[in-house]
Design a protein around this motif. Structure first.
Motif, mmCIF file in Angstrom:
data_model
loop_
_atom_site.group_PDB
_atom_site.id
_atom_site.type_symbol
_atom_site.label_atom_id
_atom_site.label_comp_id
_atom_site.label_asym_id
_atom_site.label_seq_id
_atom_site.Cartn_x
_atom_site.Cartn_y
_atom_site.Cartn_z
ATOM 1 N N SER A 1 0.840 -1.200 0.000
ATOM 2 C CA SER A 1 0.000 0.000 0.000
ATOM 3 C C SER A 1 0.877 1.253 0.000
ATOM 4 O O SER A 1 2.048 1.192 0.354
ATOM 5 C CB SER A 1 -0.889 0.009 1.241
ATOM 6 O OG SER A 1 -0.118 0.339 2.374
ATOM 7 N N PRO B 1 -2.256 -3.686 0.360
ATOM 8 C CA PRO B 1 -3.156 -2.799 -0.387
ATOM 9 C C PRO B 1 -4.627 -3.088 -0.105
ATOM 10 O O PRO B 1 -5.424 -2.165 0.068
ATOM 11 C CB PRO B 1 -2.806 -3.095 -1.846
ATOM 12 C CG PRO B 1 -1.441 -3.667 -1.812
ATOM 13 C CD PRO B 1 -1.293 -4.364 -0.508
ATOM 14 N N PHE C 1 -5.505 -1.634 3.237
ATOM 15 C CA PHE C 1 -5.356 -0.178 3.262
ATOM 16 C C PHE C 1 -6.553 0.522 2.619
ATOM 17 O O PHE C 1 -7.039 1.532 3.130
ATOM 18 C CB PHE C 1 -4.059 0.217 2.550
ATOM 19 C CG PHE C 1 -3.761 1.688 2.614
ATOM 20 C CD1 PHE C 1 -3.254 2.266 3.771
ATOM 21 C CD2 PHE C 1 -3.990 2.506 1.518
ATOM 22 C CE1 PHE C 1 -2.978 3.619 3.841
ATOM 23 C CE2 PHE C 1 -3.715 3.859 1.585
ATOM 24 C CZ PHE C 1 -3.210 4.412 2.738
ATOM 25 N N THR C 2 -7.052 -0.009 1.499
ATOM 26 C CA THR C 2 -8.146 0.663 0.790
ATOM 27 C C THR C 2 -9.420 0.683 1.623
ATOM 28 O O THR C 2 -10.306 1.483 1.363
ATOM 29 C CB THR C 2 -8.453 -0.015 -0.557
ATOM 30 O OG1 THR C 2 -8.563 -1.425 -0.324
ATOM 31 C CG2 THR C 2 -7.369 0.249 -1.573
ATOM 32 N N CYS D 1 -2.849 8.448 0.187
ATOM 33 C CA CYS D 1 -3.416 7.317 -0.548
ATOM 34 C C CYS D 1 -2.800 7.139 -1.930
ATOM 35 O O CYS D 1 -3.246 6.280 -2.702
ATOM 36 C CB CYS D 1 -4.920 7.475 -0.663
ATOM 37 S SG CYS D 1 -5.715 7.474 0.941
#
Lengths: 333, 142
Positions: free
Chosen positions: B68, B101, B104-105, B127
């Motif tokens: 991420s 990732p 994280f999203t 981001c």
């Protein structure tokens, strides 16, 4: 609200802070004297304490020691405080400044905006004196800088609450009361005895002369054990600890030699002057170690620059210093 | 070290001088300014080169979607999950998860905000990653 503070640029942050704070309080002493009385000289190699994958190698005592020990040996009453919350820490700082007290603070180096980029590492043992506030900025006497610097309050808060090994937790310290009489000579001798004791009679193999021999043994095996590139990184790390800004050169050996010279004059003891000269020679030997080591780091070693040769030189440093400390011990007895 | 031998090599400290202890012609110790010393500079630059390589490797991993953007910002500030966690008040294992990732999203805005404030960037910047790795490596002033 600005305190008239006698800022002097120093080689090392904590001894500089100590000397400047004491001078402001009325005890006019040099940085070298503060370093010696606070017994700042040390050697430590702790292979299992890693920072960023590299072992702890230090040429000085733990942060805070120089000030604490120097104050104790001079009979100065000091105050220190740690904090949990940044707001409280800032209030305490402002209160002291309003009362006209210059305040020593332990900070991290990473978040101080006035630091040159080359020195922005996560290192928590930095010391400075806050000596004023103008609006949103603090006026700071950072001893490794030539003049006073300004630092926005938020950035100082961050630096005071930097995290990681040896986190400062907002630590503040200042002089509370000075004695009527001080005996600089006795304090200096007490400092010398402390250094000799820790260098010669350490019970652990990581410190003092034993630490140097341990490092020499490990250093010899770095290329075989770690591979060439990791070995070079370890070597570079050691050179940084020894020579990067804040040591006065030669891993504090020159500043200590300056202290011995000053003490020789103070006490009228010529044998300390001779020991000062030998300490200078020891510092020069450490410097020559760094020269050879740096050539290896750069990938351009001369034929004589091998890890074995460096280890030999390190052992020579250790034995030379062992002699110095045993003779010093006799003088300071 | 004699005063005449105090090194005046390239400076890494943005023109600022440091002070060294050296012996003058009468054998007295004095404070002598030094602009820099090559062996110390070599060791310093070596440390920065390593940081640069690490940031570049993480940057590539973020670009390939293996990590991420937080991993990049963390590396840029020379932090590991434990250190970053102690700054934002999270245990190491949670920071480590946030380097994935997929995790994280899905992070809540409040948590993203905490990271962004610490790293002095906006949530939008947190981001994403920039065009190329941004890391200030000291330069040598001759």
């Amino acid at each position: 609200m600005n305190i008239d503070f006698p800022h002097r640029q120093s080689a090392h942050c904590e001894s500089g802070v100590t000397a400047n704070l004491l001078t402001h309080g009325g005890i006019k002493i040099s940085e070298a004297m503060a370093f010696g009385i606070g017994s700042g000289l040390f050697f430590g190699y702790v292979p299992f304490l890693k920072m960023g994958g590299l072992p702890l190698i230090t040429f000085r005592g733990a942060p805070g020691c120089i000030f604490r020990k120097a104050a104790r040996r001079l009979g100065v009453e000091m105050a220190q405080e740690k904090f949990r919350r940044p707001e409280r820490a800032r209030e305490a700082l402002d209160r002291l400044l309003a009362a006209g007290v210059p305040v020593g603070a332990q900070t991290g180096a990473y978040w101080l905006p006035y630091f040159p980029a080359a020195l922005r590492f996560h290192f928590n043992g930095h010391n400075l004196v806050v000596c004023g506030r103008e609006g949103g900025d603090y006026i700071i006497s950072d001893p490794v800088f030539p003049g006073l610097v300004r630092c926005p309050a938020e950035d100082l808060d961050r630096a005071r609450f930097s995290k990681g090994a040896l986190a400062p937790k907002g630590r503040l310290y200042h002089l509370r009361r000075l004695p009527d009489q001080i005996d600089l000579g006795a304090a200096a001798l007490a400092g010398i005895r402390d250094v000799c004791r820790i260098m010669l009679k350490t019970p652990v193999p990581f410190a003092g002369i034993r630490g140097m021999h341990l490092l020499a043994r490990k250093l010899e095996r770095w290329p075989a054990k770690l591979g060439d590139s990791q070995a070079a990184l370890h070597l570079g790390h050691m050179i940084r600890m020894q020579e990067e800004i804040g040591t006065g050169g030669g891993g504090f050996r020159f500043i200590y030699a300056a202290f011995l010279q000053e003490t020789a004059a103070l006490l009228g003891r010529p044998e300390l002057q001779l020991l000062s000269e030998r300490m200078t020679a020891a510092g020069d030997r450490w410097r020559s170690f760094a020269v050879g080591g740096a050539r290896i780091c750069k990938g351009r070693p001369l034929p004589e620059d091998t890890y074995e040769a460096l280890a030999r030189r390190l052992r020579a440093c250790a034995e030379e210093e062992r002699q110095i400390y045993s003779d010093l011990q006799e003088v300071a007895r | 070290m004699r005063k005449t031998e105090v090194p005046q090599d390239a400076c890494l400290l943005e023109g600022q001088q440091e002070v060294c202890y050296a012996v003058d012609e009468n054998g007295r110790y004095v404070l002598a300014p030094s602009s820099g010393w090559e062996p110390a500079n070599i060791a310093n630059i070596q440390a920065w080169e390593l940081i640069r390589e690490q940031v570049a490797a993480v940057f590539a991993a973020v670009r390939e979607g293996r990590k991420s953007p937080l991993a990049y910002h963390m590396a840029r500030h020379q932090m590991d999950p434990a250190l970053l966690g102690s700054y934002v008040g999270l245990p190491r294992w949670r920071v480590r998860r946030h380097l994935r990732p997929a995790v994280f999203t899905k992070l809540k805005p409040a948590l993203l905000e905490r990271y962004a404030v610490l790293l002095k960037i906006s949530v939008a910047e947190l981001c994403t990653v920039p065009e190329r790795p941004e890391i200030v490596v000291p330069r040598i002033d001759e």
